[in-house]
Design a protein around this motif. Structure first.
Motif, PDB file in Angstrom:
ATOM      1  N   ALA A   3     -16.226  -8.650  -5.753  1.00  0.00           N
ATOM      2  CA  ALA A   3     -15.058  -8.001  -6.339  1.00  0.00           C
ATOM      3  C   ALA A   3     -14.033  -9.046  -6.753  1.00  0.00           C
ATOM      4  O   ALA A   3     -12.850  -8.892  -6.550  1.00  0.00           O
ATOM      5  CB  ALA A   3     -14.443  -7.028  -5.352  1.00  0.00           C
ATOM      6  N   ASP A   4     -14.506 -10.133  -7.337  1.00  0.00           N
ATOM      7  CA  ASP A   4     -13.585 -11.221  -7.647  1.00  0.00           C
ATOM      8  C   ASP A   4     -13.326 -11.358  -9.145  1.00  0.00           C
ATOM      9  O   ASP A   4     -12.964 -12.418  -9.631  1.00  0.00           O
ATOM     10  CB  ASP A   4     -14.106 -12.543  -7.090  1.00  0.00           C
ATOM     11  CG  ASP A   4     -15.472 -12.907  -7.643  1.00  0.00           C
ATOM     12  OD1 ASP A   4     -16.036 -12.079  -8.369  1.00  0.00           O
ATOM     13  OD2 ASP A   4     -15.952 -14.009  -7.343  1.00  0.00           O
ATOM     14  N   GLU A 409      -5.214 -12.723   2.296  1.00  0.00           N
ATOM     15  CA  GLU A 409      -6.228 -11.904   1.641  1.00  0.00           C
ATOM     16  C   GLU A 409      -6.604 -10.724   2.526  1.00  0.00           C
ATOM     17  O   GLU A 409      -6.274 -10.681   3.708  1.00  0.00           O
ATOM     18  CB  GLU A 409      -7.472 -12.743   1.346  1.00  0.00           C
ATOM     19  CG  GLU A 409      -7.195 -13.961   0.494  1.00  0.00           C
ATOM     20  CD  GLU A 409      -8.386 -14.899   0.408  1.00  0.00           C
ATOM     21  OE1 GLU A 409      -9.489 -14.504   0.851  1.00  0.00           O
ATOM     22  OE2 GLU A 409      -8.215 -16.025  -0.087  1.00  0.00           O
ATOM     23  N   GLN A 411     -10.123  -8.026   2.891  1.00  0.00           N
ATOM     24  CA  GLN A 411     -11.449  -7.673   2.392  1.00  0.00           C
ATOM     25  C   GLN A 411     -11.931  -6.370   3.027  1.00  0.00           C
ATOM     26  O   GLN A 411     -11.426  -5.922   4.063  1.00  0.00           O
ATOM     27  CB  GLN A 411     -12.454  -8.791   2.704  1.00  0.00           C
ATOM     28  CG  GLN A 411     -12.012 -10.190   2.287  1.00  0.00           C
ATOM     29  CD  GLN A 411     -11.947 -10.387   0.795  1.00  0.00           C
ATOM     30  OE1 GLN A 411     -12.413  -9.563   0.024  1.00  0.00           O
ATOM     31  NE2 GLN A 411     -11.357 -11.497   0.367  1.00  0.00           N
ATOM     32  N   THR A 427     -16.470  -7.364   0.026  1.00  0.00           N
ATOM     33  CA  THR A 427     -15.731  -7.803  -1.152  1.00  0.00           C
ATOM     34  C   THR A 427     -15.486  -9.299  -1.040  1.00  0.00           C
ATOM     35  O   THR A 427     -15.531  -9.861   0.047  1.00  0.00           O
ATOM     36  CB  THR A 427     -14.395  -7.057  -1.269  1.00  0.00           C
ATOM     37  OG1 THR A 427     -13.661  -7.224  -0.051  1.00  0.00           O
ATOM     38  CG2 THR A 427     -14.613  -5.584  -1.522  1.00  0.00           C
ATOM     39  N   ALA A 431      -7.999 -12.182  -2.931  1.00  0.00           N
ATOM     40  CA  ALA A 431      -7.323 -10.986  -3.404  1.00  0.00           C
ATOM     41  C   ALA A 431      -7.103 -10.045  -2.228  1.00  0.00           C
ATOM     42  O   ALA A 431      -7.566 -10.295  -1.109  1.00  0.00           O
ATOM     43  CB  ALA A 431      -8.138 -10.302  -4.505  1.00  0.00           C
ATOM     44  N   HIS A 433      -7.952  -6.311  -1.084  1.00  0.00           N
ATOM     45  CA  HIS A 433      -8.849  -5.203  -1.387  1.00  0.00           C
ATOM     46  C   HIS A 433      -8.588  -4.021  -0.462  1.00  0.00           C
ATOM     47  O   HIS A 433      -8.206  -4.190   0.694  1.00  0.00           O
ATOM     48  CB  HIS A 433     -10.308  -5.628  -1.236  1.00  0.00           C
ATOM     49  CG  HIS A 433     -10.737  -6.724  -2.151  1.00  0.00           C
ATOM     50  ND1 HIS A 433     -10.597  -8.057  -1.834  1.00  0.00           N
ATOM     51  CD2 HIS A 433     -11.309  -6.685  -3.382  1.00  0.00           C
ATOM     52  CE1 HIS A 433     -11.069  -8.798  -2.827  1.00  0.00           C
ATOM     53  NE2 HIS A 433     -11.510  -7.993  -3.776  1.00  0.00           N
ATOM     54  N   ARG A 446      -8.434  -3.552  -6.125  1.00  0.00           N
ATOM     55  CA  ARG A 446      -8.261  -5.000  -6.027  1.00  0.00           C
ATOM     56  C   ARG A 446      -6.944  -5.405  -6.664  1.00  0.00           C
ATOM     57  O   ARG A 446      -6.659  -5.052  -7.807  1.00  0.00           O
ATOM     58  CB  ARG A 446      -9.399  -5.740  -6.725  1.00  0.00           C
ATOM     59  CG  ARG A 446      -9.246  -7.271  -6.679  1.00  0.00           C
ATOM     60  CD  ARG A 446     -10.248  -7.969  -7.583  1.00  0.00           C
ATOM     61  NE  ARG A 446     -10.173  -9.426  -7.445  1.00  0.00           N
ATOM     62  CZ  ARG A 446      -9.335 -10.216  -8.124  1.00  0.00           C
ATOM     63  NH1 ARG A 446      -8.498  -9.692  -9.009  1.00  0.00           N
ATOM     64  NH2 ARG A 446      -9.337 -11.528  -7.936  1.00  0.00           N
ATOM     65  N   GLY A 448      -4.888  -9.037  -7.317  1.00  0.00           N
ATOM     66  CA  GLY A 448      -4.982 -10.491  -7.215  1.00  0.00           C
ATOM     67  C   GLY A 448      -3.828 -11.157  -7.928  1.00  0.00           C
ATOM     68  O   GLY A 448      -3.147 -10.553  -8.762  1.00  0.00           O
ATOM     69  N   THR A 454      -3.059  -3.533 -10.359  1.00  0.00           N
ATOM     70  CA  THR A 454      -4.187  -3.228  -9.480  1.00  0.00           C
ATOM     71  C   THR A 454      -5.368  -2.729 -10.291  1.00  0.00           C
ATOM     72  O   THR A 454      -5.215  -1.887 -11.178  1.00  0.00           O
ATOM     73  CB  THR A 454      -3.784  -2.146  -8.458  1.00  0.00           C
ATOM     74  OG1 THR A 454      -2.629  -2.576  -7.741  1.00  0.00           O
ATOM     75  CG2 THR A 454      -4.917  -1.861  -7.489  1.00  0.00           C
TER      76      THR A 454
END
Length: 731
Positions: A3-4, A409, A411, A427, A431, A433, A446, A448, A454
């Motif tokens: 999910a990057d 972050e 995840q 994920t 970021a 999540h 997500r 970032g 978002t």
């Protein structure tokens, strides 16, 4: 599941209208959260994803939507505008309070509850009860067909269907009702409560104040897996102190009374009852004298109901199973696990829970690795160093967790029953999540630093679909530099004006912290820094730092604030400032430093100019706690103990004894309708400052609660704060 992606979603976002200031748009868009799909829920078979979304980035009324994974299409299930027609939405006082506890700023459909198969969902709208058929709606009538109103009594709060979707339970006026979804299951006719108040200050089926405000538990009832009974909270707050919240701008109106459990006072008396659909009831027993706090309740098809209870000082906890016979609780309980900590213990969302094969799943602080870890039958299974903050789902594949190994972050990832994390099971990327997964379908949000706002996307069968997103574009993306400040590696964000040329001039500095326990500000996402960047654009270097006590750094980090909130959290802000000055020796002027914050950040801001005038030149303190004896039991006693047992600790963390030390400009801002940090905090500090002959500014906000959401008020409030900071820092 990767999910990057760094693709910005701004192509779908509405541009900033030139005639609307950022300060007003910030309020109008509810901090740029409106229009974003939220409250994601995936059916067990992975074929449907339910979510809420408002029609634009400036409209608050949320609608219920479904994404059909097989068809790859989004469809509106329930539109509040169509359901209510010309009627205005009406909210009861109880619903307003519930939304204040959950910091809910939306309107329309703000929450929903699906049945076990996610084929139907119920929700409250304007205090009325509605049921939506998620799968069978007429597609030619989106937002209306397949939705019907169920009969209800009073103003409906928190409706939830039984697992089979045959009945709906809801709270109203202190009672709990159950109504059938068809004529064959009309148990507990709408006008007849299943359980009703047996005292003037007794409430059934809702969470008491401290559970909703501090324990992250908003629910007050739980269905049995077979739908034949419920576990129902009963609380009696008759012994809780009565406080009065007045509106001085309207002296003709009587003050609003509320029961507020201030530190050292009496909490609501909370008990749990098993209630049958025939009205039978039995109390679920435990040692309520030793463990008065009911922190968690869960009831799944994998085992008996589970409870987590906490002692008043939060140093002891038990996980209990409620004994059942033929699926019905008998009232007796047995201890499955217990824990003790000399400082405090946590209650985590999603646990305790049963695994499908009947093993107990919890999250515990592992002192040996300084990590919060998933445990199965008391044995840690998640990896050391992965800080688990919540359990999202438990199924045959393992435990889906909210976790991180880097504090900035967040995840989502699967921890297998053997403790492994398989490739693609989490994920990835720097970021923040959120979201869930079921049946092989991921529904993930997500945020970032590399994207505006978002992203919300669905991943299923190797295909990725980004949900339509109506978020408003702020007109800029924050330019954030992340530092690890000082010997404690404080996560610190630095934001500069966009036209600043490095080394060309020394900028005044504004610290903008929250800085308190459970509050995280320095995250790898752009939206949370929009306000900070706007402030930087006014000619400041803005610093946002997370010190000791903020999440995701482990048990030892959290517990360092015990008994010394003031000293520890303020010192970390000073240290972060020193690190920024070292990193930007030709760009910041440490002789011109201000600080601004809200709530705990307001406490820190006022504390800063009172205690460290050698560092801070001025402060803006919004809704600050000034005397911890005026804040609630669960939060305050966790960090400072009981005021009768540790009065010196309370005095040392109070701002009131420091009033005579003020020598820097201080602006205090407070909503007079605030029922969380009541206005008495600011008023008492102002009185102490006046008695000491110390000039200061007080800005009272009539009709405003803990957060100012009214557009004009919020806009002018930000402009006044900037003017105050500019005047005293020479920006």
């Amino acid at each position: 599941m990767t999910a990057d992606s760094t693709r910005s979603p701004t192509a779908q976002a509405r541009p900033l209208h030139e005639s609307v200031s950022f300060a007003r748009l910030f309020a109008r868009t509810a901090r740029f959260t409106l229009g974003v799909p939220r409250s994601l829920a995936v059916s067990d078979d992975g074929r449907r994803v339910l979510f809420l979304r408002s029609p634009s980035g400036t409209e608050r009324a949320g609608s219920l939507w479904v994404y059909d994974v097989d068809a790859g299409q989004e469809r509106c299930v329930a539109d509040p505008g169509l359901l209510l027609g010309d009627s205005d939405e009406e909210l009861s006082a109880a619903e307003r309070s519930r939304r204040e506890r959950s910091r809910e700023s939306g309107a329309g459909i703000v929450a929903y509850a699906p049945d076990a198969t996610h084929t139907s969902a119920c929700f409250a709208l304007s205090g009325r009860l509605w049921l939506a058929d998620v799968t069978g709606a007429d597609r030619s009538r989106p937002g209306l067909s397949g939705v019907r109103e169920l009969p209800a009594t009073g103003r409906v709060i928190d409706p939830r269907p039984d697992p089979a979707g045959r009945r709906v339970a809801y709270a109203s006026d202190g009672a709990l009702y159950v109504v059938g979804t068809d004529t064959d299951t009309n148990t507990g006719v709408a006008g007849t409560p299943l359980v009703e108040p047996d005292g003037e200050h007794v409430v059934w089926g809702q969470a008491e104040f401290v559970a909703a405000e501090e324990m992250n538990r908003l629910r007050g009832f739980w269905w049995a897996p077979d739908g034949r009974s419920l576990l129902v909270e009963r609380y009696d707050e008759s012994a809780v102190p009565v406080w009065h919240v007045a509106d001085p701008a309207h002296p003709d109106r009587a003050p609003r009374t509320q029961r507020y459990p201030a530190a050292g006072s009496i909490d609501a008396d909370v008990s749990l009852w098993a209630v049958g659909l025939d009205g039978s009831r039995v109390e679920v027993g435990w040692d309520r004298h030793r463990f008065p706090y009911l922190a968690r309740v869960a009831w799944s098809e994998h085992g008996d109901p589970l409870l987590q209870v906490l002692s008043r000082n939060q140093q002891d906890t038990q996980v209990l199973a409620a004994d059942t016979v033929a699926g019905a609780p008998t009232g007796s309980t047995r201890v499955l696990a217990s824990d003790h900590d000399e400082v405090w213990l946590e209650a985590y969302s999603g646990v305790p829970a049963w695994s499908p094969d009947g093993r107990l799943v919890t999250v515990r602080a592992d002192a040996a690795t300084d990590t919060y870890r998933v445990t199965v039958e008391g044995e840690p299974v998640s990896p050391p160093g992965l800080q688990v903050s919540a359990v999202v789902r438990v199924d045959a594949d393992g435990v889906l967790v909210r976790a991180t190994s880097e504090p900035t972050e967040l995840q989502r990832g699967w921890v297998g029953w053997d403790g492994s994390i398989a490739p693609g099971a989490t994920t990835e990327g720097a970021a923040v999540h959120a979201g869930t997964v079921a049946g092989g379908t991921w529904a993930v949000t997500r945020g970032g630093l590399d994207a505006d706002g978002t992203q919300v996307f669905i991943v299923a069968g190797g295909q990725r679909h980004e949900l339509t997103n109506h978020q408003t574009y702020a007109g800029f993306r924050p330019q954030v530099t992340m530092l690890r400040a000082g010997q404690r590696q404080l996560r610190t964000a630095v934001l500069l004006p966009p036209d600043h040329v490095p080394g060309s001039r020394r900028l005044p500095v504004v610290l903008a912290p929250y800085g308190g326990p459970h509050g995280l500000m320095c995250v790898a996402a752009s939206r949370p820094f929009l306000e900070a960047q706007w402030l930087a654009d006014q000619g400041f270097c803005v610093v946002v730092a997370d010190g000791r006590g903020t999440p995701h750094r482990g048990p030892a980090w959290d517990r360092t604030v015990r008994d010394d909130l003031a000293g520890v959290t303020l010192q970390d802000q000073v240290d972060a400032l020193a690190a920024v000055a070292e990193a930007y020796p030709h760009d910041v002027d440490t002789g011109r430093v201000g600080i601004t914050g809200w709530s705990y950040g307001g406490y820190l801001s006022a504390l800063a100019v009172l205690v460290r005038p050698d560092v801070f030149c001025c402060a803006v303190a919004g809704a600050p706690v000034t005397d911890w004896r005026l804040y609630d039991t669960f939060y305050t006693e966790r960090y400072l103990g009981h005021p009768d047992e540790q009065p010196a600790v309370y005095d040392a963390n109070s701002l009131l004894p420091l009033a005579g030390r003020l020598e820097r400009p201080l602006m205090l801002i407070h909503g007079l309708a605030d029922d969380n940090v009541v206005a008495a905090h600011t008023l008492q500090l102002s009185s102490a400052l006046l008695a000491a002959g110390r000039p200061h500014t007080v800005l009272p906000l009539s009709g405003v609660t803990h957060l100012a959401s009214q557009e004009v008020v919020a806009e002018n409030l930000k402009l006044l704060q900037v003017r105050f900071l500019s005047e005293h820092l020479g920006a």
